[in-house]
Design a protein around this motif. Structure first.
Motif, PDB file in Angstrom:
ATOM      1  N   ARG A  81       9.072  -6.872   6.126  1.00 45.47           N
ATOM      2  CA  ARG A  81       8.378  -7.908   5.363  1.00 45.47           C
ATOM      3  C   ARG A  81       9.194  -8.332   4.149  1.00 45.47           C
ATOM      4  NH1 ARG A  81       4.416  -4.279   6.928  1.00 45.47           N
ATOM      5  NH2 ARG A  81       2.722  -5.168   8.202  1.00 45.47           N
ATOM      6  N   ILE A  82       9.739  -7.337   3.455  1.00 40.77           N
ATOM      7  CA  ILE A  82      10.583  -7.656   2.304  1.00 40.77           C
ATOM      8  C   ILE A  82      11.863  -8.336   2.774  1.00 40.77           C
ATOM      9  CG2 ILE A  82      11.875  -6.683   0.367  1.00 40.77           C
ATOM     10  CD1 ILE A  82       9.837  -4.447   0.223  1.00 40.77           C
ATOM     11  N   GLY A  83      12.408  -7.885   3.899  1.00 42.81           N
ATOM     12  CA  GLY A  83      13.596  -8.518   4.447  1.00 42.81           C
ATOM     13  C   GLY A  83      13.354  -9.977   4.796  1.00 42.81           C
ATOM     14  N   PHE A  84      12.199 -10.263   5.400  1.00 43.83           N
ATOM     15  CA  PHE A  84      11.863 -11.641   5.759  1.00 43.83           C
ATOM     16  C   PHE A  84      11.705 -12.488   4.502  1.00 43.83           C
ATOM     17  CE2 PHE A  84       8.690 -14.934   6.925  1.00 43.83           C
ATOM     18  CZ  PHE A  84       9.438 -15.585   7.901  1.00 43.83           C
ATOM     19  N   ALA A  85      11.060 -11.911   3.481  1.00 48.06           N
ATOM     20  CA  ALA A  85      10.910 -12.631   2.217  1.00 48.06           C
ATOM     21  C   ALA A  85      12.278 -12.908   1.587  1.00 48.06           C
ATOM     22  CB  ALA A  85      10.044 -11.820   1.251  1.00 48.06           C
ATOM     23  N   GLY A  86      13.204 -11.945   1.728  1.00 54.41           N
ATOM     24  CA  GLY A  86      14.550 -12.151   1.210  1.00 54.41           C
ATOM     25  C   GLY A  86      15.275 -13.283   1.917  1.00 54.41           C
TER      26      GLY A  86
END
Length: 382
Positions: free
Chosen positions: A189-194
């Motif tokens: 999820r954090i990767g996608f947001a990044g």
């Protein structure tokens, strides 16, 4: 508590030498050999000014790689932060004392030789991030507070390199850092947001004229090279023509018209894959790409075999950088990516890039030679 080192049994140099990954060395030599052959052709059948130097530099670089492999991997871990900060200080010094070459300030003069700090940062960043994630527990990797240091470690050199300006190296470093952070265990999820944040940053750079005019022109040319066939689109159109005219088996060694008639620019560096593809065709190009793929697979296999978490992350970082080199260069010469000046590893002419790549594989080889050494992560102890 600081990391506890449990080294494997002491090994003599002869024992370490026997443990080198010789198939990897053979693959790298085959790729460098393809570079020598192609540079010989680019110079119209002459060893000078590129082919001979390329071969000699590779031999010296192999020696450096093997020397680095003899050093225990835990020592590279101890040097990780010093190497990162030394490279960062050199990047900070570039705008102050750097030399201007071809309209860009990227080099520092030292002892009569030019040194490019951005190349040193490619190794420093990999080692620095590997060292950082070695000391974290799995549940800390995606915690916001623990994401700040690696974000700064990546962002600082990327920003300094971007303003040189060197968009290609900045993007390569950013992508390498992102891969290491994700592989370390970052939440998807954090990767996608990044990823969304990166897209937004790219749009912002375009919208607010942060990119240089020539950088914007490269992007628009990538999307529509026929819009300016005699100027900004010339490089890409000539490259695609050369690759396409090679056909299945190529026109033959030193028979490529785009190269021999000088239609193709930067043949010895950025567009050397075009020369190779035109002369050796689809079969030759696929063969070279398979050699690169084999190096990547071997590198990932070494990462899986190492017991030390730092070594695993460092090897993945080196392999990621190598992979990005190949994907970006081959993509840009085939019109699948914007032209950003990234060379083809071990094939394009250039001593600094070759030294960086082989130093990276020196770390990989050290991880393999000392793969049975263990070191508990500090997070495993209270």
């Amino acid at each position: 508590m600081s990391s506890l080192i449990l080294p494997g049994r002491s090994r003599g140099l002869r024992d370490k030498f026997s443990r080198l990954h010789w198939p990897l060395i053979i693959l790298l030599t085959m790729i460098a050999g393809a570079g020598v052959v192609t540079l010989y052709s680019v110079a119209e059948g002459n060893w000078q000014p590129w082919a001979m130097k390329h071969g000699l530099r590779y031999l010296a670089a192999v020696g450096i790689m093997i020397t680095m492999a003899m050093v225990p991997i835990r020592y590279w871990m101890a040097l990780a932060y010093p190497m990162y900060f030394a490279a960062l200080l050199a990047l900070i010094a570039v705008p102050i004392i750097g030399e201007v070459n071809m309209g860009a300030r990227r080099w520092i003069e030292f002892g009569g030789m030019q040194f490019q700090p951005s190349e040193a940062m490619k190794i420093g960043l990999v080692l620095g991030l590997a060292r950082y994630y070695h000391g974290l527990r799995a549940e800390q990797v995606s915690h916001f507070l623990y994401l700040i240091p690696p974000a700064l470690m990546v962002g600082a050199p990327v920003g300094l390199i971007f303003i040189q300006p060197d968009l290609g190296t900045a993007l390569l470093l950013a992508a390498t850092g992102a891969i290491i952070i994700f592989v370390a265990g970052l939440s998807w999820r954090i990767g996608f947001a990044g990823i969304l944040g990166g897209i937004a940053a790219g749009y912002g750079a375009y919208r607010f004229d942060i990119l240089k005019e020539y950088q914007l022109r490269r992007i628009t040319t990538f999307l529509n090279p026929d819009s300016d066939p005699l100027n900004s689109g010339y490089h890409l159109l000539q490259s695609k023509t050369g690759i396409g005219s090679g056909g299945l088996t190529g026109k033959g060694f030193m028979e490529g018209t785009q190269a021999q008639l000088k239609f193709l620019p930067e043949m010895q560096t950025d567009f050397i894959f075009t020369v190779f593809g035109e002369e050796f065709g689809f079969v030759g190009a696929v063969g070279l790409l398979l050699a690169y793929f084999a190096v990547i697979i071997v590198g990932l296999s070494i990462a899986m075999q190492t017991k030390l978490h730092f070594a695993r992350m460092a090897v993945i970082g080196v392999v990621a950088t190598f992979t990005l080199y190949v994907l970006i260069n081959t993509g840009m010469v085939m019109g699948l990516a914007p032209v950003v000046g990234v060379p083809l590893p071990l094939v394009s002419y250039g001593g600094t890039v070759m030294l960086t790549i082989m130093a990276g594989f020196g770390i990989v080889m050290s991880a393999y030679v000392h793969r049975d050494q263990d070191m508990y992560r500090s997070g495993d102890f209270l």
